[in-house]
Design a protein around this motif. Structure first.
Motif, PDB file in Angstrom:
ATOM      1  N   ALA A  24       0.843  -1.197   0.000  1.00 20.23           N
ATOM      2  CA  ALA A  24       0.000   0.000   0.000  1.00 20.23           C
ATOM      3  C   ALA A  24       0.877   1.246   0.000  1.00 20.23           C
ATOM      4  N   ILE A  25       1.904   1.218   0.829  1.00 17.65           N
ATOM      5  CA  ILE A  25       2.844   2.335   0.900  1.00 17.65           C
ATOM      6  C   ILE A  25       4.255   1.767   0.935  1.00 17.65           C
ATOM      7  N   ARG A  26       5.119   2.311   0.081  1.00 20.92           N
ATOM      8  CA  ARG A  26       6.524   1.903   0.124  1.00 20.92           C
ATOM      9  C   ARG A  26       7.376   3.160   0.162  1.00 20.92           C
ATOM     10  N   ILE A  27       8.099   3.312   1.244  1.00 19.26           N
ATOM     11  CA  ILE A  27       8.944   4.495   1.433  1.00 19.26           C
ATOM     12  C   ILE A  27      10.391   4.022   1.488  1.00 19.26           C
ATOM     13  N   LYS A  28      11.215   4.559   0.592  1.00 17.98           N
ATOM     14  CA  LYS A  28      12.598   4.075   0.487  1.00 17.98           C
ATOM     15  C   LYS A  28      13.579   5.203   0.677  1.00 17.98           C
ATOM     16  N   GLN A  29      14.353   5.130   1.758  1.00 14.99           N
ATOM     17  CA  GLN A  29      15.498   6.025   1.958  1.00 14.99           C
ATOM     18  C   GLN A  29      15.137   7.499   1.767  1.00 14.99           C
ATOM     19  N   VAL A  30      13.994   7.883   2.350  1.00 19.59           N
ATOM     20  CA  VAL A  30      13.526   9.256   2.147  1.00 19.59           C
ATOM     21  C   VAL A  30      14.162  10.210   3.156  1.00 19.59           C
ATOM     22  N   SER A  31      14.786  11.265   2.634  1.00 15.82           N
ATOM     23  CA  SER A  31      15.374  12.308   3.476  1.00 15.82           C
ATOM     24  C   SER A  31      14.796  13.647   3.082  1.00 15.82           C
ATOM     25  N   LYS A  32      14.670  14.530   4.071  1.00 17.23           N
ATOM     26  CA  LYS A  32      14.198  15.880   3.781  1.00 17.23           C
ATOM     27  C   LYS A  32      14.769  16.842   4.817  1.00 17.23           C
ATOM     28  N   CYS A  33      15.366  17.922   4.321  1.00 14.27           N
ATOM     29  CA  CYS A  33      15.878  18.973   5.203  1.00 14.27           C
ATOM     30  C   CYS A  33      15.046  20.220   5.026  1.00 14.27           C
ATOM     31  N   PHE A  34      14.747  20.901   6.119  1.00 19.29           N
ATOM     32  CA  PHE A  34      14.216  22.264   6.047  1.00 19.29           C
ATOM     33  C   PHE A  34      15.278  23.164   6.650  1.00 19.29           C
ATOM     34  N   ALA A  89      -1.006   7.935  -8.011  1.00 17.81           N
ATOM     35  CA  ALA A  89      -0.681   7.875  -6.585  1.00 17.81           C
ATOM     36  C   ALA A  89      -1.725   8.645  -5.771  1.00 17.81           C
ATOM     37  N   ARG A  90      -2.079   9.847  -6.241  1.00 14.20           N
ATOM     38  CA  ARG A  90      -3.021  10.674  -5.468  1.00 14.20           C
ATOM     39  C   ARG A  90      -4.435  10.126  -5.515  1.00 14.20           C
ATOM     40  N   ARG A  91      -4.786   9.476  -6.639  1.00 18.73           N
ATOM     41  CA  ARG A  91      -6.128   8.870  -6.705  1.00 18.73           C
ATOM     42  C   ARG A  91      -6.272   7.742  -5.699  1.00 18.73           C
ATOM     43  N   HIS A  92      -5.155   7.124  -5.332  1.00 15.78           N
ATOM     44  CA  HIS A  92      -5.205   5.985  -4.418  1.00 15.78           C
ATOM     45  C   HIS A  92      -5.049   6.394  -2.959  1.00 15.78           C
ATOM     46  N   LEU A  93      -4.886   7.680  -2.732  1.00 12.15           N
ATOM     47  CA  LEU A  93      -4.567   8.138  -1.370  1.00 12.15           C
ATOM     48  C   LEU A  93      -5.592   9.160  -0.884  1.00 12.15           C
ATOM     49  N   GLY A  94      -6.058   8.986   0.333  1.00 13.55           N
ATOM     50  CA  GLY A  94      -6.920   9.984   0.968  1.00 13.55           C
ATOM     51  C   GLY A  94      -6.227  10.484   2.218  1.00 13.55           C
ATOM     52  N   GLY A 104     -11.248  -3.518   3.584  1.00 12.12           N
ATOM     53  CA  GLY A 104     -10.052  -3.668   2.767  1.00 12.12           C
ATOM     54  C   GLY A 104      -9.196  -2.427   2.631  1.00 12.12           C
ATOM     55  N   HIS A 105      -9.661  -1.278   3.150  1.00  8.90           N
ATOM     56  CA  HIS A 105      -8.845  -0.068   3.052  1.00  8.90           C
ATOM     57  C   HIS A 105      -7.645  -0.167   3.986  1.00  8.90           C
ATOM     58  N   THR A 106      -6.522   0.331   3.509  1.00 10.92           N
ATOM     59  CA  THR A 106      -5.335   0.422   4.354  1.00 10.92           C
ATOM     60  C   THR A 106      -5.424   1.733   5.136  1.00 10.92           C
ATOM     61  N   ILE A 107      -5.167   1.652   6.428  1.00 14.26           N
ATOM     62  CA  ILE A 107      -5.265   2.851   7.261  1.00 14.26           C
ATOM     63  C   ILE A 107      -3.904   3.162   7.884  1.00 14.26           C
ATOM     64  N   VAL A 108      -3.485   4.403   7.753  1.00 15.21           N
ATOM     65  CA  VAL A 108      -2.285   4.867   8.466  1.00 15.21           C
ATOM     66  C   VAL A 108      -2.712   6.008   9.374  1.00 15.21           C
ATOM     67  N   LEU A 109      -2.285   5.918  10.611  1.00 17.90           N
ATOM     68  CA  LEU A 109      -2.780   6.838  11.621  1.00 17.90           C
ATOM     69  C   LEU A 109      -1.623   7.428  12.411  1.00 17.90           C
ATOM     70  N   HIS A 129     -13.240  10.023  -2.928  1.00 15.59           N
ATOM     71  CA  HIS A 129     -12.824   9.265  -4.108  1.00 15.59           C
ATOM     72  C   HIS A 129     -12.522   7.805  -3.772  1.00 15.59           C
ATOM     73  N   ARG A 130     -13.045   7.330  -2.650  1.00 12.98           N
ATOM     74  CA  ARG A 130     -12.869   5.951  -2.204  1.00 12.98           C
ATOM     75  C   ARG A 130     -11.419   5.486  -2.305  1.00 12.98           C
ATOM     76  N   PRO A 131     -10.508   6.184  -1.645  1.00 16.85           N
ATOM     77  CA  PRO A 131      -9.103   5.791  -1.774  1.00 16.85           C
ATOM     78  C   PRO A 131      -8.827   4.480  -1.041  1.00 16.85           C
ATOM     79  N   PRO A 132      -8.035   3.588  -1.652  1.00 16.75           N
ATOM     80  CA  PRO A 132      -7.687   2.344  -0.950  1.00 16.75           C
ATOM     81  C   PRO A 132      -6.763   2.589   0.238  1.00 16.75           C
TER      82      PRO A 132
END
Lengths: 304, 252
Positions: A5-15, A76-81, A184-189, A151-154
């Motif tokens: 559902a979500i795959r995050i790989k080696q993500v870095s971000k500086c502000f 990607a955005r259609r699949h995400l709420g 069946g929806h994946t939930i991240v909280l 939009h009924r995101p999975p």
């Protein structure tokens, strides 16, 4: 092969000089109820924003249902709420107008039945034609949830959805989100209420200073980081030889133990030392304790 | 109803100003009407421009000024409000491309400009004999002028973090450019130096070309005006799209 559902790989971000995310790796499988925990400033919202395309990572990649959030952003955005943390709304429109417009942004025009269903499930039916400005904070929060679902995101991401909301909404909301998860929806909280995360989430990641410092099933985390404790209050002072093994907090002494066979010897020692017990309970391991231990722990490498 | 990101955003932007039409349409029409009443009262009978009585000359200028100012106001105020209140996320989360985003905001601005412009025309054309010599120019310059100011509004709305920054953009750039463009006078009546200065003002060509559509005469050739205005639009569009593509101040 079913994509994550979500795959995050080696993500870095500086502000500026702040490292908001530091080589984060994370994978959430379809159908999971996943918790993202961490203190303020740990990078939870930045991570969610990167997933939603609101923040562009300096390095690494993020995918929603196998679609890269930069390269294949439409899919990607259609699949995400996403339910944002801030209580935002458009004061020009009614609840129903807001939901129709949000549907249109996703290219959906004919979803009145679904909108009615969302309104019903969130207890918003009577407010459907009210202007957004007229709603209470809790009602606005419900509309934010509704807007993320048109939009009924999975995959549904909720960024502290229960911050500052009353008990009734919390229960309505979780009942609805649980049903969506069962469907069946994946939930991240993300939440600051660890009890909520403990009750709802099957797997949990803990973030600290932009890094994942713990990642496991909720049950394993409780087992690994937490133990039972005998908690008691005594009439007099705690004898020194016993005080070494426990910790005091607000008049309560807490003695951790791994197995229940250790309880009796502990009580025997107390009796031998002449302690009179006023009150006694056995504390179960909870996520709060795990959280505190993980956050206080020495900086760890990426946990897998 | 609408079935796409672009058409929905366009519809929402039009609905947004239409819901508060007394502020966004009626008020600017009244303002233009007041300008007309005051200036025509003072100058009528004293001044003739291009052989046209002053009030008739003034009306197209006021119409075009209203088109331009309201086109700018629409995109800029919508964007700054969405940014300050945070509801801009509703537009940033869906699968809307930066090109769709730009076109929706600019076209809604053009619609607002045209609606107000038409309102000003309706309210003022009773006051003087007005001709429509070459109406195609009227339409072309109204559309292009509205689009240019709509794009400027997008740029200003994205750039400004606070309402006072937007007000500065409006007061120190948009207002002088429109007021010093020949809305109230023919630039040919100015001293040579100020004539030269006016010819560097792109808004002059928008108003001059627009006015040409009414009277068939103007300070500059309408083709020159079209070239200047078209170039401006192309430059501003390129600049705006570049900002949006980079996610400047919208996507961190």
């Amino acid at each position: 092969m079913m994509s994550a559902a979500i795959r995050i790989k080696q993500v870095s971000k500086c502000f500026g000089s702040t490292q908001a995310l530091d080589r984060v790796d994370l994978e959430v499988q379809q159908g999971e109820f996943f918790g993202l925990l961490g203190p303020n400033g740990a990078g939870k919202t930045t991570l969610i924003s990167a997933l939603a395309g609101l923040v562009r990572p300096d390095a690494g990649s993020l995918c929603v249902m196998g679609h890269d959030v930069q390269g294949d952003y439409r899919a990607a955005r259609r699949h995400l709420g996403v339910v944002p943390q801030e209580l935002v709304f458009d004061p020009f429109f009614t609840v129903r107008e807001s939901l129709k417009i949000q549907s249109g942004y996703f290219g959906i025009g004919d979803n009145d039945d679904w909108i009615d269903e969302i309104l019903e499930n969130l207890g918003l039916t009577s407010k459907a034609n009210a202007n957004m400005r007229m709603l209470s904070g809790g009602m606005k929060r419900r509309v934010l949830v509704a807007q993320a679902l048109v939009h009924r995101p999975p995959v549904i991401v909720l960024d502290e959805p229960t911050a500052g909301v009353d008990v009734e909404l919390r229960q309505t909301l979780w009942a609805f989100i649980r049903r969506l998860n069962e469907a069946g929806h994946t939930i991240v909280l993300t939440t600051h209420y660890l009890e909520e995360a403990e009750n709802l989430c099957t797997r949990i990641a803990m973030l600290k200073a932009g890094r994942v410092v713990a990642l496991d099933t909720t049950a394993n985390l409780l087992r690994r980081f937490s133990v039972h404790a005998l908690r008691l209050r005594t009439a007099g002072a705690m004898p020194l030889e016993l005080a070494r093994d426990g910790a005091e907090n607000g008049g309560w002494w807490s003695f951790p133990f791994d197995g229940f066979d250790q309880v009796e010897p502990l009580l025997a020692r107390l009796r031998a030392a002449g302690c009179r017990i006023d009150d006694l309970e056995i504390g179960k391991p909870d996520l709060e304790e795990v959280f505190v231990r993980v956050m206080q722990g020495p900086p760890q490498g990426q946990v897998n | 109803m609408c079935h796409g990101g672009f058409s929905t955003l366009f519809y929402k932007e039009v609905l947004r100003f239409w819901k508060v039409a007394s502020q966004t349409v009626a008020a600017p029409v009244l303002t233009a009407l007041l300008y007309l009443l005051i200036f025509s009262h003072v100058l009528e009978g004293h001044v003739k421009v291009h052989g046209v009585i002053y009030t008739a000359f003034l009306i197209p200028g006021l119409v075009m000024m209203s088109v331009l100012q309201n086109a700018f106001a629409n995109s800029s105020s919508s964007l700054i409000q969405s940014k300050v209140t945070g509801n801009i996320v509703f537009v940033l989360l869906p699968p809307i491309s930066y090109l769709e985003f730009f076109l929706a905001y600019v076209l809604a601005s053009v619609v607002r400009g045209l609606v107000v412009g038409a309102g000003v025309l309706l309210a003022t054309f009773w006051f003087a004999p007005l001709t429509f010599a070459e109406p195609v120019w009227i339409l072309v310059f109204a559309l292009l002028g509205g689009a240019i100011l709509g794009s400027l509004g997008v740029i200003a709305g994205i750039w400004a973090d606070k309402f006072d920054q937007l007000a500065a953009f409006q007061n120190f750039l948009i207002m002088p450019l429109t007021f010093l463009s020949g809305v109230f006078y023919s630039v040919n009546s100015l001293p040579p130096f100020w004539q030269q200065v006016s010819h560097w003002n792109p808004v002059f060509y928008m108003i001059d070309g627009f006015r040409h559509g009414f009277f068939g005469v103007s300070d500059a050739s309408p083709w020159l005006s079209l070239a200047v205005v078209g170039t401006c639009l192309a430059l501003l569009t390129t600049f705006s799209l570049n900002l949006l593509k980079r996610g400047y101040k919208l996507r961190a």
